[in-house]
Write an enzyme that holds these catalytic residues in place. Structure first.
Site, PDB file in Angstrom:
ATOM      1  N   ASP A 148       0.842  -1.193   0.000  1.00  0.00           N
ATOM      2  CA  ASP A 148       0.000   0.000   0.000  1.00  0.00           C
ATOM      3  C   ASP A 148       0.879   1.245   0.000  1.00  0.00           C
ATOM      4  O   ASP A 148       1.784   1.368   0.838  1.00  0.00           O
ATOM      5  CB  ASP A 148      -0.900   0.021   1.237  1.00  0.00           C
ATOM      6  CG  ASP A 148      -1.829  -1.178   1.309  1.00  0.00           C
ATOM      7  OD1 ASP A 148      -2.102  -1.771   0.247  1.00  0.00           O
ATOM      8  OD2 ASP A 148      -2.289  -1.504   2.415  1.00  0.00           O
ATOM      9  N   ASN A 200      -1.553 -10.729   5.223  1.00  0.00           N
ATOM     10  CA  ASN A 200      -1.907 -10.254   6.565  1.00  0.00           C
ATOM     11  C   ASN A 200      -2.321 -11.405   7.475  1.00  0.00           C
ATOM     12  O   ASN A 200      -1.920 -11.473   8.639  1.00  0.00           O
ATOM     13  CB  ASN A 200      -3.060  -9.249   6.482  1.00  0.00           C
ATOM     14  CG  ASN A 200      -2.658  -7.936   5.835  1.00  0.00           C
ATOM     15  OD1 ASN A 200      -1.484  -7.598   5.758  1.00  0.00           O
ATOM     16  ND2 ASN A 200      -3.638  -7.194   5.363  1.00  0.00           N
ATOM     17  N   THR A 248     -18.111 -11.438  11.465  1.00  0.00           N
ATOM     18  CA  THR A 248     -17.615 -10.382  12.339  1.00  0.00           C
ATOM     19  C   THR A 248     -18.582  -9.205  12.303  1.00  0.00           C
ATOM     20  O   THR A 248     -19.129  -8.851  11.261  1.00  0.00           O
ATOM     21  CB  THR A 248     -16.212  -9.925  11.913  1.00  0.00           C
ATOM     22  OG1 THR A 248     -16.230  -9.531  10.528  1.00  0.00           O
ATOM     23  CG2 THR A 248     -15.211 -11.056  12.071  1.00  0.00           C
ATOM     24  N   ASP A 256      -8.544  -9.369   9.011  1.00  0.00           N
ATOM     25  CA  ASP A 256      -7.486 -10.340   8.724  1.00  0.00           C
ATOM     26  C   ASP A 256      -6.854 -10.846  10.024  1.00  0.00           C
ATOM     27  O   ASP A 256      -6.558 -12.040  10.168  1.00  0.00           O
ATOM     28  CB  ASP A 256      -6.403  -9.709   7.839  1.00  0.00           C
ATOM     29  CG  ASP A 256      -6.956  -9.180   6.527  1.00  0.00           C
ATOM     30  OD1 ASP A 256      -8.007  -9.670   6.086  1.00  0.00           O
ATOM     31  OD2 ASP A 256      -6.327  -8.273   5.945  1.00  0.00           O
TER      32      ASP A 256
END
Length: 334
Positions: free
Chosen positions: A12, A52, A223, A257
């Site tokens: 990123d 990740n 989640t 993640d």
């Protein structure tokens, strides 16, 4: 128990523009935009969903196998992952393309202009799981995380054909998948991971009700952000696990993640799903309080204390013996 994590590997590039994009836009000239913004800061961070998740598992003392495609520029990143417990021997290195890249500029109003370059990720569809299985001497679970869609379908189909247990984690790729493709990714999964929005989108894409999804998967883990996690299985009562309180949010990127890494570590340690989710929630909070998806530094005594504060002494006693005595260091790679 050996787990392979398939999916994206990326870097990123995050920049901050101190002004406002809107001040540079001329309403009657939007059909011919040519703008350049002078950024004050640039941060280059390691990322990608599979990387990740594998990083988090490696930090917990496991040895996950990362399966994905990267470019010739992956060298330093690969060293970082290896130093943190990740087996990178099954990463395909492209001869012509760079590692996938997310380039984003954020202005003073938190507006963003971003571009995602898939790059080498497009070659993930060329990866066959059979050689990975033979190289590591067998796999107990394959996580199919967001990646090139053709790669996700190939890995899922191969798992079903060879009897490999797999976890479906379609995540952000749900937006570009059709009904039949989504069904192929989900049907027969030992675990299905979604967030709350993705759970609704998955039902819309597949045309299946929640009950019909549960009839096709082993365990559905959803989640809920600050509201924790819900775990469901066909014919059973939902299990709800609250989130671990945070001392302050710095960056939500990569929180899901980290949860998956903690949950899967709990599964490897043969903990009940409630304990696995508690560990996942605790690790997710560490990421939430850090900037970057792989920048957190687990302090195992602190992690145990957070688990005890949130879930009680018995939860902490169950998980603590499995945590590394000394955290894996990142070494010199940065």
């Amino acid at each position: 128990m050996r787990i392979a994590v398939t999916g994206s590997i990326a870097t990123d590039h995050l920049m901050v523009y101190p002004g406002r994009f809107t001040e540079q836009l001329i309403p009657d000239r939007l059909d011919k935009v040519s703008l350049s913004f002078l950024a004050d800061t640039l941060e280059v961070r390691r990322g990608g969903v599979a990387a990740n998740i594998a990083f988090g598992m490696g930090r917990l003392g496991l040895r996950p196998v990362l399966v994905g495609a990267a470019g010739a520029d992956f060298g330093e990143y690969g060293q970082w992952l290896a130093a943190n417990g990740v087996d990178t021997g099954s990463v395909r290195i492209s001869e012509t393309l760079h590692t996938a890249r997310f380039v984003c500029t954020t202005d003073a109003d938190q507006n963003q202009i971003a571009t995602f370059y898939a790059g080498a990720m497009a070659e993930a569809r060329e990866i066959e799981l059979g050689p990975v299985v033979r190289r590591v001497g067998g796999l107990d679970l394959v996580v199919v995380a967001p990646d090139d869609p053709e790669a996700m379908l190939r890995h899922t189909d191969e798992c079903r054909a060879t009897g490999l247990s797999f976890a479906a984690d379609p995540s952000q790729q749900l937006a570009r998948l059709g009904a039949e493709e989504t069904r192929r990714l989900v049907d027969g999964a030992r675990f299905l991971f979604t967030n709350e929005y993705e759970a609704a989108l998955l039902q819309e894409r597949t045309g299946w009700t929640a009950a019909e999804v549960l009839a096709r998967v082993g365990t559905w883990v959803t989640t809920l952000g600050e509201n924790g996690v819900v775990i469901a299985e066909e014919g059973g009562a939902e299990l709800r696990v609250p989130a671990v309180p945070t001392g302050g949010v710095k960056d939500p990127t990569g929180v899901g993640d980290a949860f998956r890494a903690g949950f899967l570590a709990g599964v490897v340690w043969q903990q009940p799903y409630e304990r696995a989710a508690q560990l996942g929630c605790a690790l997710a909070t560490l990421v939430l309080e850090s900037v970057g998806t792989q920048e957190y530094e687990p302090a195992w005594t602190d992690l145990s204390a957070r688990i005890e504060d949130a879930y009680g002494a018995q939860a902490a006693r169950s998980i603590a013996p499995h945590l590394p005595e000394v955290p894996t260091t990142a070494g010199g790679a940065s």
